[in-house]
Write an enzyme that holds these catalytic residues in place. Structure first.
Site, PDB file in Angstrom:
ATOM      1  N   ILE A  34       0.821  -1.210   0.000  1.00 13.85           N
ATOM      2  CA  ILE A  34       0.000   0.000   0.000  1.00 13.85           C
ATOM      3  C   ILE A  34       0.859   1.266   0.000  1.00 13.85           C
ATOM      4  O   ILE A  34       0.371   2.352  -0.340  1.00 13.85           O
ATOM      5  CB  ILE A  34      -0.957  -0.028   1.222  1.00 13.85           C
ATOM      6  CG1 ILE A  34      -2.179   0.816   0.977  1.00 13.85           C
ATOM      7  CG2 ILE A  34      -0.230   0.364   2.496  1.00 13.85           C
ATOM      8  CD1 ILE A  34      -3.267   0.617   2.034  1.00 13.85           C
ATOM      9  N   ASN A  90      12.186  -8.124   6.789  1.00 17.03           N
ATOM     10  CA  ASN A  90      12.486  -7.360   8.001  1.00 17.03           C
ATOM     11  C   ASN A  90      12.070  -8.196   9.207  1.00 17.03           C
ATOM     12  O   ASN A  90      10.953  -8.708   9.255  1.00 17.03           O
ATOM     13  CB  ASN A  90      11.737  -6.031   7.989  1.00 17.03           C
ATOM     14  CG  ASN A  90      12.181  -5.131   6.846  1.00 17.03           C
ATOM     15  OD1 ASN A  90      13.347  -5.130   6.463  1.00 17.03           O
ATOM     16  ND2 ASN A  90      11.249  -4.358   6.295  1.00 17.03           N
ATOM     17  N   GLY A  96      13.314  -3.226  11.277  1.00 17.70           N
ATOM     18  CA  GLY A  96      12.317  -2.323  10.709  1.00 17.70           C
ATOM     19  C   GLY A  96      10.970  -2.975  10.473  1.00 17.70           C
ATOM     20  O   GLY A  96      10.138  -2.433   9.740  1.00 17.70           O
ATOM     21  N   HIS A 103       6.589 -11.776   6.300  1.00 17.56           N
ATOM     22  CA  HIS A 103       6.350 -11.392   4.906  1.00 17.56           C
ATOM     23  C   HIS A 103       7.653 -11.131   4.182  1.00 17.56           C
ATOM     24  O   HIS A 103       8.646 -10.729   4.789  1.00 17.56           O
ATOM     25  CB  HIS A 103       5.443 -10.162   4.806  1.00 17.56           C
ATOM     26  CG  HIS A 103       5.896  -8.990   5.628  1.00 17.56           C
ATOM     27  ND1 HIS A 103       5.686  -8.920   6.992  1.00 17.56           N
ATOM     28  CD2 HIS A 103       6.539  -7.857   5.295  1.00 17.56           C
ATOM     29  CE1 HIS A 103       6.180  -7.786   7.459  1.00 17.56           C
ATOM     30  NE2 HIS A 103       6.718  -7.116   6.456  1.00 17.56           N
ATOM     31  N   HIS A 105       9.234  -8.851   1.136  1.00 18.69           N
ATOM     32  CA  HIS A 105       9.075  -7.736   0.206  1.00 18.69           C
ATOM     33  C   HIS A 105       9.743  -8.125  -1.111  1.00 18.69           C
ATOM     34  O   HIS A 105      10.901  -8.555  -1.121  1.00 18.69           O
ATOM     35  CB  HIS A 105       9.777  -6.477   0.724  1.00 18.69           C
ATOM     36  CG  HIS A 105       9.212  -5.912   1.989  1.00 18.69           C
ATOM     37  ND1 HIS A 105       8.359  -4.820   2.006  1.00 18.69           N
ATOM     38  CD2 HIS A 105       9.398  -6.256   3.282  1.00 18.69           C
ATOM     39  CE1 HIS A 105       8.051  -4.520   3.261  1.00 18.69           C
ATOM     40  NE2 HIS A 105       8.676  -5.381   4.060  1.00 18.69           N
TER      41      HIS A 105
HETATM   42  P1  AMP Z   1       7.509  -4.274   7.372  1.00 18.08           P
HETATM   43  O1  AMP Z   1       7.910  -2.870   7.697  1.00 18.08           O
HETATM   44  O2  AMP Z   1       8.604  -5.129   6.834  1.00 18.08           O
HETATM   45  O3  AMP Z   1       6.753  -4.914   8.518  1.00 18.08           O
HETATM   46  O4  AMP Z   1       6.518  -4.149   6.149  1.00 18.08           O
HETATM   47  C1  AMP Z   1       5.136  -3.985   6.263  1.00 18.08           C
HETATM   48  C2  AMP Z   1       4.662  -3.517   4.916  1.00 18.08           C
HETATM   49  O5  AMP Z   1       3.278  -3.715   4.845  1.00 18.08           O
HETATM   50  C3  AMP Z   1       4.935  -2.032   4.646  1.00 18.08           C
HETATM   51  O6  AMP Z   1       5.708  -1.897   3.461  1.00 18.08           O
HETATM   52  C4  AMP Z   1       3.535  -1.454   4.479  1.00 18.08           C
HETATM   53  O7  AMP Z   1       3.470  -0.441   3.508  1.00 18.08           O
HETATM   54  C5  AMP Z   1       2.729  -2.684   4.081  1.00 18.08           C
HETATM   55  N1  AMP Z   1       1.312  -2.610   4.397  1.00 18.08           N
HETATM   56  C6  AMP Z   1       0.755  -2.271   5.583  1.00 18.08           C
HETATM   57  N2  AMP Z   1      -0.577  -2.333   5.508  1.00 18.08           N
HETATM   58  C7  AMP Z   1      -0.877  -2.738   4.245  1.00 18.08           C
HETATM   59  C8  AMP Z   1      -2.092  -2.992   3.543  1.00 18.08           C
HETATM   60  N3  AMP Z   1      -3.288  -2.845   4.127  1.00 18.08           N
HETATM   61  N4  AMP Z   1      -2.010  -3.388   2.253  1.00 18.08           N
HETATM   62  C9  AMP Z   1      -0.830  -3.536   1.655  1.00 18.08           C
HETATM   63  N5  AMP Z   1       0.367  -3.326   2.257  1.00 18.08           N
HETATM   64  C10 AMP Z   1       0.334  -2.919   3.533  1.00 18.08           C
END
Ligand code: AMP
Length: 117
Positions: A34, A90, A96, A103, A105
């Site tokens: 997002i 992460n 971070g 997950h 990236h």
């Molecule tokens: P992290 O910082 O590695 O935990 O990454 C979490 C990621 O999830 C970040 O890049 C956010 O932009 C992404 N994120 C959070 N909420 C959503 C959502 N509802 N849909 C898509 N991505 C999301």
């Protein structure tokens, strides 16, 4: 313990909130980030709610292997196979991590810098 953890990604898996899903199978789900940090930025998650990589166990070996191979597949679907891409996990505060559901990236579509910030 991590089995009961719920996050925004759990809500996406259950379709309680919307996401732009680009790939799904019985074990994993991939959707567009997002807050994209590159022209292509996809989040790939296991449906099993492992909170972070540090909580994965030896029983998760097949799932983790499937995740990495699916990351490759999703990158190909996104058109990144020629120029390449970056895979990031992460883990925890210093890593971070902000969402405590494991997950990957998948980032691409521009030249990445090194070292990461
Ligand atoms: P992290 O910082 O590695 O935990 O990454 C979490 C990621 O999830 C970040 O890049 C956010 O932009 C992404 N994120 C959070 N909420 C959503 C959502 N509802 N849909 C898509 N991505 C999301």
């Amino acid at each position: 313990m991590s089995e009961t953890t719920d996050t925004i990604f759990g809500k996406i898996i259950r379709r309680e909130i919307k996401a732009d899903i680009v790939y799904e199978d019985e074990l994993v789900l991939a959707f567009k980030d997002i807050n994209a940090q590159a022209p292509v930025h996809i989040i790939l998650i296991p449906k099993k709610p492992i909170a972070r990589l540090a909580e994965a166990e030896s029983d998760d070996a097949n799932l983790l292997g499937h995740l990495l191979l699916t990351a490759k597949h999703v990158a190909e679907i996104a058109g990144l196979q020629t120029n390449g891409y970056r895979i990031v996990i992460n883990n925890g505060p210093d890593g971070g991590q902000t969402v405590y559901h494991l997950h990957i990236h998948i980032l691409g579509g521009r030249q990445m810098a090194w070292p990461p910030g």
